[in-house]
Write a protein that holds these residues in place. Sequence first.
Motif, PDB file in Angstrom:
ATOM      1  N   VAL A   1       0.836  -1.206   0.000  1.00 48.35           N
ATOM      2  CA  VAL A   1       0.000   0.000   0.000  1.00 48.35           C
ATOM      3  C   VAL A   1       0.868   1.252   0.000  1.00 48.35           C
ATOM      4  CG1 VAL A   1      -1.634   1.345   1.385  1.00 48.35           C
ATOM      5  CG2 VAL A   1      -1.980  -1.112   1.078  1.00 48.35           C
ATOM      6  N   GLU A   2       1.932   1.236   0.792  1.00 57.92           N
ATOM      7  CA  GLU A   2       2.816   2.398   0.852  1.00 57.92           C
ATOM      8  C   GLU A   2       3.492   2.638  -0.494  1.00 57.92           C
ATOM      9  OE1 GLU A   2       6.632   4.086   3.431  1.00 57.92           O
ATOM     10  OE2 GLU A   2       5.579   2.258   4.028  1.00 57.92           O
ATOM     11  N   SER A   3       3.892   1.554  -1.153  1.00 63.42           N
ATOM     12  CA  SER A   3       4.549   1.721  -2.455  1.00 63.42           C
ATOM     13  C   SER A   3       3.599   2.280  -3.501  1.00 63.42           C
ATOM     14  CB  SER A   3       5.112   0.375  -2.924  1.00 63.42           C
ATOM     15  OG  SER A   3       4.065  -0.526  -3.277  1.00 63.42           O
ATOM     16  N   LEU A   4       2.293   2.019  -3.334  1.00 63.70           N
ATOM     17  CA  LEU A   4       1.298   2.535  -4.271  1.00 63.70           C
ATOM     18  C   LEU A   4       0.786   3.919  -3.876  1.00 63.70           C
ATOM     19  CD1 LEU A   4      -0.819  -0.729  -4.862  1.00 63.70           C
ATOM     20  CD2 LEU A   4       0.863   0.309  -6.410  1.00 63.70           C
ATOM     21  N   GLY A   5       1.128   4.382  -2.671  1.00 63.27           N
ATOM     22  CA  GLY A   5       0.700   5.698  -2.210  1.00 63.27           C
ATOM     23  C   GLY A   5      -0.797   5.817  -2.015  1.00 63.27           C
ATOM     24  N   LEU A   6      -1.424   4.790  -1.465  1.00 61.67           N
ATOM     25  CA  LEU A   6      -2.884   4.759  -1.333  1.00 61.67           C
ATOM     26  C   LEU A   6      -3.326   5.066   0.089  1.00 61.67           C
ATOM     27  CD1 LEU A   6      -3.614   1.481  -3.346  1.00 61.67           C
ATOM     28  CD2 LEU A   6      -3.748   3.844  -4.171  1.00 61.67           C
ATOM     29  N   VAL A   7      -4.553   5.603   0.177  1.00 64.59           N
ATOM     30  CA  VAL A   7      -5.236   5.770   1.460  1.00 64.59           C
ATOM     31  C   VAL A   7      -6.393   4.773   1.470  1.00 64.59           C
ATOM     32  CG1 VAL A   7      -6.546   7.311   2.955  1.00 64.59           C
ATOM     33  CG2 VAL A   7      -4.617   8.202   1.620  1.00 64.59           C
ATOM     34  N   LEU A   8      -6.469   3.944   2.486  1.00 61.53           N
ATOM     35  CA  LEU A   8      -7.418   2.834   2.505  1.00 61.53           C
ATOM     36  C   LEU A   8      -8.684   3.157   3.282  1.00 61.53           C
ATOM     37  CD1 LEU A   8      -4.955  -0.125   3.261  1.00 61.53           C
ATOM     38  CD2 LEU A   8      -5.607   0.840   1.039  1.00 61.53           C
ATOM     39  N   LYS A   9      -9.740   2.436   2.925  1.00 63.32           N
ATOM     40  CA  LYS A   9     -10.986   2.439   3.697  1.00 63.32           C
ATOM     41  C   LYS A   9     -11.070   1.091   4.417  1.00 63.32           C
ATOM     42  CE  LYS A   9     -13.327   5.046   0.020  1.00 63.32           C
ATOM     43  NZ  LYS A   9     -14.423   5.002  -0.994  1.00 63.32           N
ATOM     44  N   ILE A  10     -10.679   1.069   5.678  1.00 66.47           N
ATOM     45  CA  ILE A  10     -10.647  -0.190   6.422  1.00 66.47           C
ATOM     46  C   ILE A  10     -12.009  -0.433   7.077  1.00 66.47           C
ATOM     47  CG2 ILE A  10      -9.543  -1.477   8.280  1.00 66.47           C
ATOM     48  CD1 ILE A  10      -7.014   0.109   7.762  1.00 66.47           C
ATOM     49  N   ALA A  11     -12.668  -1.491   6.662  1.00 66.49           N
ATOM     50  CA  ALA A  11     -13.977  -1.833   7.224  1.00 66.49           C
ATOM     51  C   ALA A  11     -13.845  -2.670   8.488  1.00 66.49           C
ATOM     52  CB  ALA A  11     -14.817  -2.586   6.194  1.00 66.49           C
ATOM     53  N   ALA A  12     -12.854  -3.561   8.514  1.00 69.18           N
ATOM     54  CA  ALA A  12     -12.687  -4.449   9.672  1.00 69.18           C
ATOM     55  C   ALA A  12     -11.283  -5.029   9.664  1.00 69.18           C
ATOM     56  CB  ALA A  12     -13.721  -5.577   9.626  1.00 69.18           C
ATOM     57  N   GLU A  13     -10.841  -5.452  10.848  1.00 67.77           N
ATOM     58  CA  GLU A  13      -9.561  -6.133  10.994  1.00 67.77           C
ATOM     59  C   GLU A  13      -9.782  -7.371  11.862  1.00 67.77           C
ATOM     60  OE1 GLU A  13      -7.094  -3.200  12.838  1.00 67.77           O
ATOM     61  OE2 GLU A  13      -6.334  -2.454  10.922  1.00 67.77           O
ATOM     62  N   ALA A  14      -9.054  -8.439  11.577  1.00 67.07           N
ATOM     63  CA  ALA A  14      -9.166  -9.662  12.381  1.00 67.07           C
ATOM     64  C   ALA A  14      -7.849 -10.414  12.305  1.00 67.07           C
ATOM     65  CB  ALA A  14     -10.314 -10.538  11.887  1.00 67.07           C
ATOM     66  N   ASP A  15      -7.476 -11.071  13.408  1.00 63.00           N
ATOM     67  CA  ASP A  15      -6.237 -11.855  13.414  1.00 63.00           C
ATOM     68  C   ASP A  15      -6.491 -13.322  13.111  1.00 63.00           C
ATOM     69  OD1 ASP A  15      -7.444 -12.751  15.700  1.00 63.00           O
ATOM     70  OD2 ASP A  15      -5.783 -12.287  17.051  1.00 63.00           O
ATOM     71  N   ASP A  16      -7.752 -13.668  12.867  1.00 61.45           N
ATOM     72  CA  ASP A  16      -8.141 -15.053  12.640  1.00 61.45           C
ATOM     73  C   ASP A  16      -8.598 -15.218  11.195  1.00 61.45           C
ATOM     74  OD1 ASP A  16      -9.286 -17.561  12.612  1.00 61.45           O
ATOM     75  OD2 ASP A  16     -10.376 -17.308  14.483  1.00 61.45           O
TER      76      ASP A  16
END
Length: 293
Positions: A208-223
Motif C-alpha cells: 500500500v505504501e509503495s502505491l501511495g494509497l489511502v485505505l478504507k478499512i472496514a474491519a480487521e481480524a487476526d483469525d
Amino acid sequence: MINLHHLRLFRAVARDGTLTGAARSLNLSQSALSAQIKTLEASLGNDLFERRGRGLVLTEAGRIALDHAEAIFRTADDLTATLKHTGAARRALRVGSLATLSRNFQIGFLEPLIGRPDVEVVLRSGSQGELLRALEALSLDIVLTNLVPARDASSRYLIHNLSEQPVSLVGLPNPDLQAKGVADLLADEPLILPTPETALRASFDGLVESLGLVLKIAAEADDMAMLRLLARTGAGLAVIPPIVVRDELASGMLVEYARLDRISEGFFAVTLQRRFPNPLVAELLSAFSGAQK
C-alpha cells in the motif's frame, strides 16, 4: 518381555508425578515401587523419569513409554471390540496449530491420516508461545504455523517450509468490480484486513505504501476464519489467501477479484530434534511434500 505389572506401576507414577503419592494409591512401599520402576527401566534400556525438585518428570523415552502403556491398557479394556476390527494398535499424532491458521490448510495437511483406523489425530490450538512450549515438553509432536519461530545455535526446532500461498482480494460477487485493477480496488472499496501484528499485514502495508494509497478499512481480524466470515457477510473485500475461502470460491459465493503481487502467506511445520520421533510425523511430511509436486 515387558512385565505388564511393571508397566501399570509406571503409569501410576507418571500420572501422580511422585513416588510417594503413587505408592500410597497402589498400597505399596515407596522402596518397593522404586525397585519395580528401576527393573522396568533396565528392561527398556532407558531412564523413564528425571527428578525435578520433589517430583518426577517423564524423559522423552518415558513419554513414549507412557503413550504405549496407555494404548496397551486401552486395548486390554476393549479387547473384544479390537478383535472385531483389525486388531491393530492405534497410534496417536498430537498436532498443535496456531489458532489463527487457515482451517482449510490444516485439514489439507492432515488429510492423509484422517480416517485411518490405525491412527488417532489429536488437534490442539493456541498461541505460538503455548504451542512451542508444548512441543518442547513433548506433549505435541508437530506445530503448524504461519510464523517462523526464532532459532539460535542451541535451538532444537526443525522448520519445515510446507507451502507458500498467494494472497488475493476476495469478496461477494459484484459485476461493477470485475474491470477494476488492484490499485482502484484498494483505493475505492472497504477492506477487511489482517491485524497489524500479523506477517501478512506487514507485507500488505508495504504494498500500500509503495502505491501511495489511502485505505478504507472496514474491519480487521487476526483469525483467518473470521476474515472468511466477514467476507461472506459483504463487509468489504478481504485480503486473504484463496485457500482459506476455497469452498466459497468454488461455489461462487465469493469471487477472487485480484491477486496481490509480491505478497504471500507462508505455512510451516515445526518439529523438535528428538531421539525417538513419532514416525507419523515423517509419514505426514512426506505425503504432503509428494502432494505438492
